[in-house]
Design a protein around this motif. Structure first.
Motif, PDB file in Angstrom:
ATOM      1  N   SER A  71       0.815  -1.212   0.000  1.00 51.09           N
ATOM      2  CA  SER A  71       0.000   0.000   0.000  1.00 51.09           C
ATOM      3  C   SER A  71       0.855   1.273   0.000  1.00 51.09           C
ATOM      4  O   SER A  71       0.406   2.314  -0.460  1.00 51.09           O
ATOM      5  CB  SER A  71      -0.954   0.006   1.198  1.00 51.09           C
ATOM      6  OG  SER A  71      -0.241   0.187   2.405  1.00 51.09           O
ATOM      7  N   LYS A  72       2.098   1.192   0.499  1.00 47.60           N
ATOM      8  CA  LYS A  72       2.955   2.389   0.581  1.00 47.60           C
ATOM      9  C   LYS A  72       3.153   3.054  -0.779  1.00 47.60           C
ATOM     10  O   LYS A  72       2.907   4.257  -0.894  1.00 47.60           O
ATOM     11  CB  LYS A  72       4.304   2.022   1.203  1.00 47.60           C
ATOM     12  CG  LYS A  72       4.221   1.573   2.624  1.00 47.60           C
ATOM     13  CD  LYS A  72       4.783   2.612   3.531  1.00 47.60           C
ATOM     14  CE  LYS A  72       4.755   2.043   4.948  1.00 47.60           C
ATOM     15  NZ  LYS A  72       4.413   3.018   5.904  1.00 47.60           N
ATOM     16  N   PRO A  73       3.608   2.352  -1.816  1.00 48.67           N
ATOM     17  CA  PRO A  73       3.798   3.035  -3.102  1.00 48.67           C
ATOM     18  C   PRO A  73       2.499   3.626  -3.651  1.00 48.67           C
ATOM     19  O   PRO A  73       2.505   4.705  -4.238  1.00 48.67           O
ATOM     20  CB  PRO A  73       4.328   1.944  -4.035  1.00 48.67           C
ATOM     21  CG  PRO A  73       4.773   0.830  -3.180  1.00 48.67           C
ATOM     22  CD  PRO A  73       4.062   0.958  -1.890  1.00 48.67           C
ATOM     23  N   PHE A  74       1.399   2.916  -3.414  1.00 46.79           N
ATOM     24  CA  PHE A  74       0.117   3.429  -3.899  1.00 46.79           C
ATOM     25  C   PHE A  74      -0.291   4.683  -3.126  1.00 46.79           C
ATOM     26  O   PHE A  74      -0.835   5.628  -3.709  1.00 46.79           O
ATOM     27  CB  PHE A  74      -0.973   2.351  -3.813  1.00 46.79           C
ATOM     28  CG  PHE A  74      -0.745   1.215  -4.765  1.00 46.79           C
ATOM     29  CD1 PHE A  74      -0.921   1.389  -6.134  1.00 46.79           C
ATOM     30  CD2 PHE A  74      -0.349  -0.032  -4.307  1.00 46.79           C
ATOM     31  CE1 PHE A  74      -0.710   0.347  -7.021  1.00 46.79           C
ATOM     32  CE2 PHE A  74      -0.127  -1.076  -5.192  1.00 46.79           C
ATOM     33  CZ  PHE A  74      -0.298  -0.891  -6.550  1.00 46.79           C
ATOM     34  N   ASP A  75      -0.030   4.691  -1.816  1.00 47.40           N
ATOM     35  CA  ASP A  75      -0.324   5.891  -1.019  1.00 47.40           C
ATOM     36  C   ASP A  75       0.478   7.090  -1.533  1.00 47.40           C
ATOM     37  O   ASP A  75      -0.065   8.189  -1.684  1.00 47.40           O
ATOM     38  CB  ASP A  75      -0.003   5.659   0.462  1.00 47.40           C
ATOM     39  CG  ASP A  75      -0.932   4.644   1.123  1.00 47.40           C
ATOM     40  OD1 ASP A  75      -2.019   4.363   0.559  1.00 47.40           O
ATOM     41  OD2 ASP A  75      -0.556   4.131   2.206  1.00 47.40           O
ATOM     42  N   TYR A  76       1.776   6.869  -1.800  1.00 39.37           N
ATOM     43  CA  TYR A  76       2.609   7.947  -2.325  1.00 39.37           C
ATOM     44  C   TYR A  76       2.147   8.400  -3.709  1.00 39.37           C
ATOM     45  O   TYR A  76       2.110   9.591  -4.007  1.00 39.37           O
ATOM     46  CB  TYR A  76       4.086   7.526  -2.388  1.00 39.37           C
ATOM     47  CG  TYR A  76       4.735   7.403  -1.034  1.00 39.37           C
ATOM     48  CD1 TYR A  76       4.680   8.439  -0.108  1.00 39.37           C
ATOM     49  CD2 TYR A  76       5.424   6.255  -0.684  1.00 39.37           C
ATOM     50  CE1 TYR A  76       5.274   8.325   1.138  1.00 39.37           C
ATOM     51  CE2 TYR A  76       6.027   6.132   0.567  1.00 39.37           C
ATOM     52  CZ  TYR A  76       5.950   7.169   1.467  1.00 39.37           C
ATOM     53  OH  TYR A  76       6.543   7.046   2.693  1.00 39.37           O
ATOM     54  N   ALA A  77       1.770   7.447  -4.537  1.00 45.62           N
ATOM     55  CA  ALA A  77       1.301   7.787  -5.883  1.00 45.62           C
ATOM     56  C   ALA A  77       0.013   8.605  -5.808  1.00 45.62           C
ATOM     57  O   ALA A  77      -0.159   9.580  -6.547  1.00 45.62           O
ATOM     58  CB  ALA A  77       1.080   6.522  -6.699  1.00 45.62           C
ATOM     59  N   GLU A  78      -0.904   8.227  -4.918  1.00 47.02           N
ATOM     60  CA  GLU A  78      -2.151   8.978  -4.750  1.00 47.02           C
ATOM     61  C   GLU A  78      -1.869  10.390  -4.252  1.00 47.02           C
ATOM     62  O   GLU A  78      -2.469  11.355  -4.734  1.00 47.02           O
ATOM     63  CB  GLU A  78      -3.087   8.253  -3.787  1.00 47.02           C
ATOM     64  CG  GLU A  78      -3.712   6.998  -4.368  1.00 47.02           C
ATOM     65  CD  GLU A  78      -4.501   6.198  -3.334  1.00 47.02           C
ATOM     66  OE1 GLU A  78      -4.526   6.577  -2.136  1.00 47.02           O
ATOM     67  OE2 GLU A  78      -5.101   5.178  -3.730  1.00 47.02           O
TER      68      GLU A  78
END
Length: 140
Positions: A31-38
């Motif tokens: 979820s970390k990369p997706f959180d940063y991307a969002e």
């Protein structure tokens, strides 16, 4: 057989708990990369491409201007240092020239005091003429 069945169930529960823990950790990490991307996507929407280009160019211009200023300051410092070194070298060269002149003068003075006097050489020649004349009168 009951004990074997019990061990089997306990082993399956342990493995099941391990699978659940691994799944939970994997979801957190994924979820970390997706959180940063969002977050990046939402922040990027706040700026237009033109605005981003202006900011980039502004930062770039500022950076290179600071580098030019630093180069100018360095050049000034280097110029001062070179001038100081040249002045010291010139003063050293003047001192060497003065010392060389003094040595030359001393050498000239020493040379004059060592040179034979020319009138003494004439007397030797005169004596030879007189002794030659005495020999010719004695033989006649």
């Amino acid at each position: 057989m009951g004990k074997l069945k019990s061990y089997q169930e306990q082993l399956q529960e342990i493995v099941d708990k391990g699978i659940n823990a691994a799944e939970e950790q994997q979801k957190k990490l994924a979820s970390k990369p997706f959180d940063y991307a969002e977050k990046l996507e939402s922040e990027a929407r706040e700026y237009s491409v033109k605005t981003l280009r202006k900011r980039y160019n502004g930062y770039s211009d500022s950076l290179f201007e600071q580098l030019r200023s630093l180069n100018t300051r360095f050049g000034s410092f280097a110029g001062d240092l070179v001038a100081k070194l040249e002045k010291e070298a010139a003063e050293g060269a003047d001192a060497v020239a003065e010392a060389a002149e003094e040595v030359s003068d001393a050498a000239q003075g020493a040379k004059k005091s060592v040179e034979p006097k020319k009138p003494a050489a004439r007397k030797t020649t005169a004596r030879k003429s007189a002794s030659t004349a005495n020999k010719s009168t004695a033989s006649a």
